[in-house]
Design a protein around this motif. Sequence first.
Motif, PDB file in Angstrom:
ATOM      1  N   TYR A   7      43.093  37.902  37.948  1.00 57.56           N
ATOM      2  CA  TYR A   7      43.640  37.548  39.256  1.00 57.56           C
ATOM      3  C   TYR A   7      42.500  37.418  40.253  1.00 57.56           C
ATOM      4  O   TYR A   7      41.709  38.354  40.423  1.00 57.56           O
ATOM      5  CB  TYR A   7      44.621  38.625  39.726  1.00 57.56           C
ATOM      6  N   ILE A   8      42.408  36.248  40.894  1.00 55.14           N
ATOM      7  CA  ILE A   8      41.350  36.035  41.882  1.00 55.14           C
ATOM      8  C   ILE A   8      41.964  35.608  43.204  1.00 55.14           C
ATOM      9  O   ILE A   8      42.968  34.897  43.246  1.00 55.14           O
ATOM     10  CB  ILE A   8      40.295  35.009  41.392  1.00 55.14           C
ATOM     11  N   ARG A   9      41.366  36.125  44.292  1.00 55.39           N
ATOM     12  CA  ARG A   9      41.843  35.827  45.638  1.00 55.39           C
ATOM     13  C   ARG A   9      40.737  36.173  46.619  1.00 55.39           C
ATOM     14  O   ARG A   9      39.964  37.095  46.399  1.00 55.39           O
ATOM     15  CB  ARG A   9      43.070  36.669  45.975  1.00 55.39           C
ATOM     16  N   VAL A  10      40.669  35.408  47.674  1.00 58.40           N
ATOM     17  CA  VAL A  10      39.793  35.731  48.798  1.00 58.40           C
ATOM     18  C   VAL A  10      40.640  35.783  50.060  1.00 58.40           C
ATOM     19  O   VAL A  10      41.784  35.332  50.069  1.00 58.40           O
ATOM     20  CB  VAL A  10      38.623  34.724  48.952  1.00 58.40           C
ATOM     21  N   SER A  11      40.054  36.326  51.126  1.00 62.23           N
ATOM     22  CA  SER A  11      40.828  36.565  52.345  1.00 62.23           C
ATOM     23  C   SER A  11      40.799  35.427  53.348  1.00 62.23           C
ATOM     24  O   SER A  11      41.563  35.428  54.305  1.00 62.23           O
ATOM     25  CB  SER A  11      40.316  37.829  53.036  1.00 62.23           C
ATOM     26  N   SER A  12      39.912  34.472  53.149  1.00 61.50           N
ATOM     27  CA  SER A  12      39.795  33.416  54.154  1.00 61.50           C
ATOM     28  C   SER A  12      39.385  32.097  53.512  1.00 61.50           C
ATOM     29  O   SER A  12      38.834  32.058  52.416  1.00 61.50           O
ATOM     30  CB  SER A  12      38.763  33.803  55.217  1.00 61.50           C
ATOM     31  N   GLN A  13      39.632  31.033  54.226  1.00 66.15           N
ATOM     32  CA  GLN A  13      39.265  29.699  53.752  1.00 66.15           C
ATOM     33  C   GLN A  13      37.751  29.569  53.622  1.00 66.15           C
ATOM     34  O   GLN A  13      37.264  28.889  52.720  1.00 66.15           O
ATOM     35  CB  GLN A  13      39.819  28.633  54.700  1.00 66.15           C
ATOM     36  N   ILE A  14      37.003  30.228  54.487  1.00 68.50           N
ATOM     37  CA  ILE A  14      35.533  30.173  54.403  1.00 68.50           C
ATOM     38  C   ILE A  14      35.076  30.713  53.057  1.00 68.50           C
ATOM     39  O   ILE A  14      34.193  30.145  52.416  1.00 68.50           O
ATOM     40  CB  ILE A  14      34.888  30.958  55.564  1.00 68.50           C
ATOM     41  N   GLN A  15      35.690  31.807  52.598  1.00 70.74           N
ATOM     42  CA  GLN A  15      35.322  32.355  51.298  1.00 70.74           C
ATOM     43  C   GLN A  15      35.705  31.423  50.164  1.00 70.74           C
ATOM     44  O   GLN A  15      35.016  31.357  49.152  1.00 70.74           O
ATOM     45  CB  GLN A  15      35.979  33.722  51.098  1.00 70.74           C
ATOM     46  N   VAL A  16      36.804  30.687  50.317  1.00 74.80           N
ATOM     47  CA  VAL A  16      37.203  29.715  49.287  1.00 74.80           C
ATOM     48  C   VAL A  16      36.120  28.667  49.133  1.00 74.80           C
ATOM     49  O   VAL A  16      35.758  28.270  48.025  1.00 74.80           O
ATOM     50  CB  VAL A  16      38.556  29.044  49.643  1.00 74.80           C
ATOM     51  N   GLU A  17      35.572  28.220  50.269  1.00 74.74           N
ATOM     52  CA  GLU A  17      34.569  27.159  50.252  1.00 74.74           C
ATOM     53  C   GLU A  17      33.214  27.651  49.767  1.00 74.74           C
ATOM     54  O   GLU A  17      32.381  26.858  49.356  1.00 74.74           O
ATOM     55  CB  GLU A  17      34.462  26.548  51.642  1.00 74.74           C
ATOM     56  N   GLN A  25      35.958  34.822  39.189  1.00 75.44           N
ATOM     57  CA  GLN A  25      36.375  34.209  37.929  1.00 75.44           C
ATOM     58  C   GLN A  25      35.319  34.402  36.849  1.00 75.44           C
ATOM     59  O   GLN A  25      35.648  34.785  35.724  1.00 75.44           O
ATOM     60  CB  GLN A  25      36.651  32.716  38.143  1.00 75.44           C
ATOM     61  N   GLU A  26      34.066  34.159  37.185  1.00 78.43           N
ATOM     62  CA  GLU A  26      32.990  34.298  36.199  1.00 78.43           C
ATOM     63  C   GLU A  26      32.887  35.729  35.675  1.00 78.43           C
ATOM     64  O   GLU A  26      32.714  35.942  34.471  1.00 78.43           O
ATOM     65  CB  GLU A  26      31.659  33.859  36.805  1.00 78.43           C
ATOM     66  N   VAL A  27      32.998  36.712  36.563  1.00 78.32           N
ATOM     67  CA  VAL A  27      32.922  38.110  36.147  1.00 78.32           C
ATOM     68  C   VAL A  27      34.111  38.456  35.239  1.00 78.32           C
ATOM     69  O   VAL A  27      33.948  39.135  34.221  1.00 78.32           O
ATOM     70  CB  VAL A  27      32.852  39.046  37.375  1.00 78.32           C
ATOM     71  N   GLY A  28      35.299  37.980  35.598  1.00 76.76           N
ATOM     72  CA  GLY A  28      36.474  38.218  34.762  1.00 76.76           C
ATOM     73  C   GLY A  28      36.354  37.592  33.382  1.00 76.76           C
ATOM     74  O   GLY A  28      36.694  38.218  32.370  1.00 76.76           O
ATOM     75  N   ILE A  29      35.857  36.378  33.334  1.00 80.36           N
ATOM     76  CA  ILE A  29      35.673  35.699  32.042  1.00 80.36           C
ATOM     77  C   ILE A  29      34.644  36.439  31.199  1.00 80.36           C
ATOM     78  O   ILE A  29      34.837  36.630  29.988  1.00 80.36           O
ATOM     79  CB  ILE A  29      35.279  34.223  32.252  1.00 80.36           C
ATOM     80  N   GLU A  30      33.563  36.864  31.823  1.00 84.41           N
ATOM     81  CA  GLU A  30      32.535  37.620  31.091  1.00 84.41           C
ATOM     82  C   GLU A  30      33.128  38.916  30.525  1.00 84.41           C
ATOM     83  O   GLU A  30      32.850  39.287  29.388  1.00 84.41           O
ATOM     84  CB  GLU A  30      31.348  37.937  32.008  1.00 84.41           C
ATOM     85  N   THR A  69      58.282  42.248  32.597  1.00 84.80           N
ATOM     86  CA  THR A  69      58.963  41.791  31.383  1.00 84.80           C
ATOM     87  C   THR A  69      58.132  42.055  30.125  1.00 84.80           C
ATOM     88  O   THR A  69      58.585  41.756  29.024  1.00 84.80           O
ATOM     89  CB  THR A  69      59.268  40.280  31.461  1.00 84.80           C
ATOM     90  N   GLY A  70      56.933  42.595  30.308  1.00 87.06           N
ATOM     91  CA  GLY A  70      56.066  42.891  29.171  1.00 87.06           C
ATOM     92  C   GLY A  70      55.209  41.721  28.727  1.00 87.06           C
ATOM     93  O   GLY A  70      54.451  41.831  27.767  1.00 87.06           O
ATOM     94  N   GLU A  71      55.315  40.602  29.409  1.00 90.09           N
ATOM     95  CA  GLU A  71      54.542  39.417  29.035  1.00 90.09           C
ATOM     96  C   GLU A  71      53.052  39.603  29.329  1.00 90.09           C
ATOM     97  O   GLU A  71      52.208  39.094  28.600  1.00 90.09           O
ATOM     98  CB  GLU A  71      55.085  38.206  29.786  1.00 90.09           C
ATOM     99  N   ILE A  72      52.729  40.289  30.419  1.00 83.89           N
ATOM    100  CA  ILE A  72      51.335  40.589  30.760  1.00 83.89           C
ATOM    101  C   ILE A  72      51.077  42.065  30.491  1.00 83.89           C
ATOM    102  O   ILE A  72      51.800  42.930  30.993  1.00 83.89           O
ATOM    103  CB  ILE A  72      51.026  40.246  32.238  1.00 83.89           C
ATOM    104  N   LYS A  73      50.038  42.326  29.687  1.00 83.46           N
ATOM    105  CA  LYS A  73      49.668  43.703  29.363  1.00 83.46           C
ATOM    106  C   LYS A  73      48.344  44.104  29.998  1.00 83.46           C
ATOM    107  O   LYS A  73      48.131  45.280  30.292  1.00 83.46           O
ATOM    108  CB  LYS A  73      49.574  43.876  27.848  1.00 83.46           C
ATOM    109  N   PHE A  74      47.441  43.148  30.183  1.00 81.39           N
ATOM    110  CA  PHE A  74      46.106  43.445  30.685  1.00 81.39           C
ATOM    111  C   PHE A  74      45.802  42.565  31.890  1.00 81.39           C
ATOM    112  O   PHE A  74      45.830  41.346  31.796  1.00 81.39           O
ATOM    113  CB  PHE A  74      45.056  43.198  29.596  1.00 81.39           C
ATOM    114  N   LEU A  75      45.492  43.216  33.022  1.00 79.46           N
ATOM    115  CA  LEU A  75      45.214  42.502  34.261  1.00 79.46           C
ATOM    116  C   LEU A  75      43.875  42.971  34.814  1.00 79.46           C
ATOM    117  O   LEU A  75      43.625  44.176  34.923  1.00 79.46           O
ATOM    118  CB  LEU A  75      46.318  42.764  35.290  1.00 79.46           C
ATOM    119  N   TYR A  76      43.023  42.010  35.169  1.00 81.54           N
ATOM    120  CA  TYR A  76      41.745  42.305  35.812  1.00 81.54           C
ATOM    121  C   TYR A  76      41.755  41.728  37.215  1.00 81.54           C
ATOM    122  O   TYR A  76      42.175  40.593  37.430  1.00 81.54           O
ATOM    123  CB  TYR A  76      40.581  41.687  35.023  1.00 81.54           C
ATOM    124  N   SER A  77      41.290  42.529  38.148  1.00 84.61           N
ATOM    125  CA  SER A  77      41.070  42.085  39.516  1.00 84.61           C
ATOM    126  C   SER A  77      39.711  42.603  39.947  1.00 84.61           C
ATOM    127  O   SER A  77      39.379  43.767  39.689  1.00 84.61           O
ATOM    128  CB  SER A  77      42.174  42.641  40.427  1.00 84.61           C
TER     129      SER A  77
END
Length: 94
Positions: A7-17, A25-30, A69-77
């Motif tokens: 799960y990835i999220r930032v607090s502002s549009q500036i951070q999105v850009e 995302q890269e850290v989660g994939i790693e 519902t048990g569909e997601i077992k492992f979540l990284y943030s």
Amino acid sequence: MELLHIYIRVSSQIQVENTSLKTQQEVGIELSKKLGMKYEIHNEGGSSSFSDNLDSRPVLSNIIRRISTGEIKFLYSWNPDRLSRSQTVWIQIR
């Protein structure tokens, strides 16, 4: 092979850009690679969590539904505050 939901999220549009979403995302994939897991990205984009509720966070709401519902077992943030800074939302998540 198990699936790590990232799960990835930032607090502002500036951070999105800038690179915050990309870095999260890269850290989660790693991490998924280190754990020998496949991954699925859940991108909420630029959405403040301080005064939010789950109605304003459709990606997180979907994740919570899938966990229940048990569909997601492992979540990284990247950080717990990516999920929410609101006490009310934290109670709903728990």
